[in-house]
Write a protein that holds these residues in place. Structure first.
Motif, short mmCIF file in Angstrom:
data_model
loop_
_atom_site.label_atom_id
_atom_site.label_comp_id
_atom_site.label_asym_id
_atom_site.label_seq_id
_atom_site.Cartn_x
_atom_site.Cartn_y
_atom_site.Cartn_z
N THR A 252 0.81 -1.22 0.00
CA THR A 252 0.00 0.00 0.00
C THR A 252 0.85 1.27 0.00
N TRP A 253 2.09 1.20 0.49
CA TRP A 253 2.93 2.40 0.44
C TRP A 253 4.18 2.18 -0.43
N SER A 254 4.12 1.20 -1.32
CA SER A 254 5.22 0.99 -2.26
C SER A 254 5.13 2.01 -3.40
N THR A 255 6.13 2.04 -4.25
CA THR A 255 6.22 3.08 -5.28
C THR A 255 5.15 2.93 -6.34
N PHE A 261 -2.95 1.48 -5.74
CA PHE A 261 -3.84 1.30 -4.61
C PHE A 261 -4.57 2.61 -4.28
N GLN A 262 -3.85 3.72 -4.31
CA GLN A 262 -4.48 5.00 -4.04
C GLN A 262 -5.48 5.36 -5.14
N THR A 263 -5.18 4.97 -6.38
CA THR A 263 -6.12 5.21 -7.47
C THR A 263 -7.42 4.46 -7.24
N VAL A 264 -7.31 3.21 -6.79
CA VAL A 264 -8.50 2.41 -6.51
C VAL A 264 -9.29 3.03 -5.36
N LEU A 265 -8.60 3.43 -4.30
CA LEU A 265 -9.29 4.03 -3.16
C LEU A 265 -9.99 5.33 -3.56
N ARG A 271 -10.50 6.99 0.34
CA ARG A 271 -9.20 7.47 0.81
C ARG A 271 -9.34 8.03 2.23
N THR A 272 -8.22 8.04 2.94
CA THR A 272 -8.23 8.55 4.32
C THR A 272 -8.56 10.04 4.31
N PRO A 273 -9.60 10.46 5.00
CA PRO A 273 -9.98 11.87 4.98
C PRO A 273 -9.00 12.73 5.77
N THR A 274 -9.02 14.01 5.51
CA THR A 274 -8.14 14.94 6.21
C THR A 274 -8.96 16.12 6.73
N LEU A 275 -8.40 16.79 7.72
CA LEU A 275 -9.06 17.99 8.25
C LEU A 275 -8.83 19.18 7.31
N SER A 276 -9.74 20.09 7.33
CA SER A 276 -9.59 21.30 6.53
C SER A 276 -8.55 22.22 7.18
N THR A 277 -7.76 22.85 6.35
CA THR A 277 -6.77 23.82 6.85
C THR A 277 -7.00 25.20 6.24
N ASP A 278 -8.24 25.47 5.85
CA ASP A 278 -8.55 26.78 5.28
C ASP A 278 -8.33 27.87 6.34
N PRO A 279 -7.74 29.01 5.95
CA PRO A 279 -7.51 30.09 6.92
C PRO A 279 -8.81 30.59 7.53
N ALA A 437 -3.58 -8.54 -12.37
CA ALA A 437 -2.57 -8.47 -11.32
C ALA A 437 -1.42 -7.56 -11.72
N GLY A 438 -1.07 -7.58 -13.02
CA GLY A 438 0.00 -6.72 -13.51
C GLY A 438 -0.35 -5.25 -13.42
N TRP A 439 -1.64 -4.91 -13.60
CA TRP A 439 -2.03 -3.51 -13.47
C TRP A 439 -1.98 -3.09 -12.00
N LEU A 440 -2.47 -3.95 -11.11
CA LEU A 440 -2.46 -3.61 -9.70
C LEU A 440 -1.04 -3.59 -9.13
N MET A 441 -0.21 -4.52 -9.61
CA MET A 441 1.17 -4.63 -9.12
C MET A 441 2.10 -4.63 -10.32
#
Length: 471
Positions: A252-255, A261-265, A271-279, A437-441
């Motif tokens: 999941t964190w390979s090159t 994996f991130q494309t699939v998510l 994908r893992t959500p994040t907090l807003s950092t808007d000023p 499998a070749g596309w995923l890996m």
């Protein structure tokens, strides 16, 4: 007296007279039986399993050895960096967090503050993370403060938030300190690991029922190679699920596979959500932003437990971020964003609200690194790595026992060029699975193509040599 030569010959077709009809063509000699679908698939899996095992084993051995060292980095950190990371617990109250931060910043004036990690246990120091001017991406400075006296116990250069020894071991495990090129080695081994174990699983259950009984208790009483094969197969069966899980979480964190994996998510909205950092606009009465101590108090009041990371605004108006960073069960990973001027909670991100796959990814990574269940997790990872090392040894031992010798060449494990004799429906299914499998890996896909092309070419050369020798 009538002689034999004087006797009339029977008419053609009568008994005793040779027939003048043309003799039927001789029966064709039956050719070698073409393998059926299941048999062809087993032959292909056996071929791939053997060659992949021989070629991938050295890389797996490196992953196992470096992985054993990496999962024990908490203990290694405490041993090597005890002066900076640990203190003697005291009965009195701890110093205010803002005072601890001020002590660290006074020792390094003018260096911007990046984050604060309050002492997570009575015998731990507070980590004040600074970013020196001109530092490369990911490089920071950890200044460690005794929470009871607000005295500095030491400082360590951090890379991606990790102390030097921990980062060195993680990099060794991930890319052998060779950068992107070295990272291919770990992705290569991790990509082939599910193939090796899935192929071994299919081959093992294709054995006779008497052989399958070795799944529970290996047949130690068998002679030589059969005993080694029994242990190789049984240990592999027991480790299959765990090692496939470890392989997939590592990818999941390979090159390359990590990017897929991130494309699939992203496509699944997982994908893992994040907090807003808007000023945020500064209120008319605001004179300064809140401090790390007030941010910690607000976080604790919100129910945060265990280790925290507090990140002050990097730019004017950006929110204060407070996050739980627990890596063990029960898992606390909630986050809040605070108004930097008033301390009001402007956004909350609970781990319970993460998409299912995002939760699974987080939990999988923590289990992979050996932190999710503490020492039990570390010991389990070590046992799995030792099991794989034993399997690699047994695999090479069987190969050595089967090697060609001057006294006679043993029957080859499988003829080269197995694709040539594989039925088209089976071949189509194999190609379809290989493409997916070749596309995923991608590293797996590229190396699989190289293997199949080389195997087919090798078989063609062998047939040509045999034809030349026969002629």
């Amino acid at each position: 007296m009538t002689t034999t030569s004087d006797r009339p010959l029977p008419a053609a077709g009568e008994p005793g007279r040779p027939s003048t009809a043309p003799a039927p063509p001789p029966a064709a000699v039956p050719s070698a039986r073409e393998p059926g679908g299941a048999d062809a698939l087993r032959r292909l899996l056996r071929r791939v399993h053997f060659y992949a095992g021989v070629l991938v084993a050295p890389f797996l051995a490196i992953l196992c050895l470096s992985g054993i060292a990496y999962v024990f980095t908490p203990q290694i950190n405490d041993l090597i960096h005890a002066q900076e990371l640990r203190v003697t617990p005291q009965a009195g109250p701890v110093a205010p967090l803002d005072e601890q931060v001020a002590a660290a910043r006074a020792a390094y004036p003018g260096v911007p503050l990046t984050s604060v990690q309050p002492a997570a246990a009575p015998d731990r120091t507070t980590a004040v993370v600074l970013t020196p001017p001109g530092a490369a991406e990911g490089e920071t400075l950890g200044v460690y403060v005794d929470p009871y006296t607000a005295q500095i116990t030491g400082a360590l250069p951090l890379l991606d938030g990790e102390p030097p020894v921990q980062h060195w071991l993680r990099t060794l495990h991930g890319d052998l300190h060779l950068g992107t090129v070295g990272g291919i080695y770990s992705e290569f081994a991790a990509s082939w690991l599910p193939v090796l174990f899935a192929g071994g699983l299919v081959l093992w259950f294709g054995k006779r029922r008497a052989r399958r009984r070795d799944l529970v208790v290996p047949a130690s009483g068998r002679p030589g190679r059969l005993r080694i094969m029994s242990w190789h197969g049984s240990v592999g069966i027991w480790l299959t699920a765990a090692l496939v899980f470890i392989s997939l979480t590592g990818l999941t964190w390979s090159t390359f596979a990590g990017e897929r994996f991130q494309t699939v998510l992203t496509g699944l909205g997982a994908r893992t959500p994040t907090l807003s950092t808007d000023p945020l606009p500064a209120p008319p009465t605001a004179s300064s932003v809140i401090g790390a101590g007030q941010a910690e108090t607000i976080g604790r009041a919100a129910g945060f437990e265990g280790p925290l990371t507090i990140a002050p605004p990097a730019e004017p108006g950006e929110p204060f971020l407070v996050a739980e960073t627990s890596s063990t069960v029960p898992l606390h990973r909630d986050k809040i964003a605070l108004d930097p001027y008033t301390g009001e909670v402007v956004e909350t991100l609970a781990f319970a609200d993460y998409p299912f796959l995002a939760k699974l990814t987080t939990i999988g990574i923590l289990a992979h690194t050996g932190t999710l269940f503490g020492l039990v997790n570390q010991l389990a990872m070590t046992a799995m790595a030792l099991g794989v090392l034993a399997m690699l040894f047994w695999g090479y031992r069987m190969w050595w026992q089967r090697r060609p010798t001057r006294g006679g060449a043993p029957r080859p494990l499988e003829r080269r060029g197995v694709l040539r004799t594989t039925p088209q429906p089976v071949l189509f299914a194999v190609v379809l699975v290989a493409v997916l499998a070749g596309w995923l890996m991608p590293v797996l896909g590229a190396s699989l193509v190289v293997f199949l092309v080389a195997d087919t070419a090798w078989a063609a050369v062998g047939r040509r040599r045999a034809t030349t020798a026969a002629g």
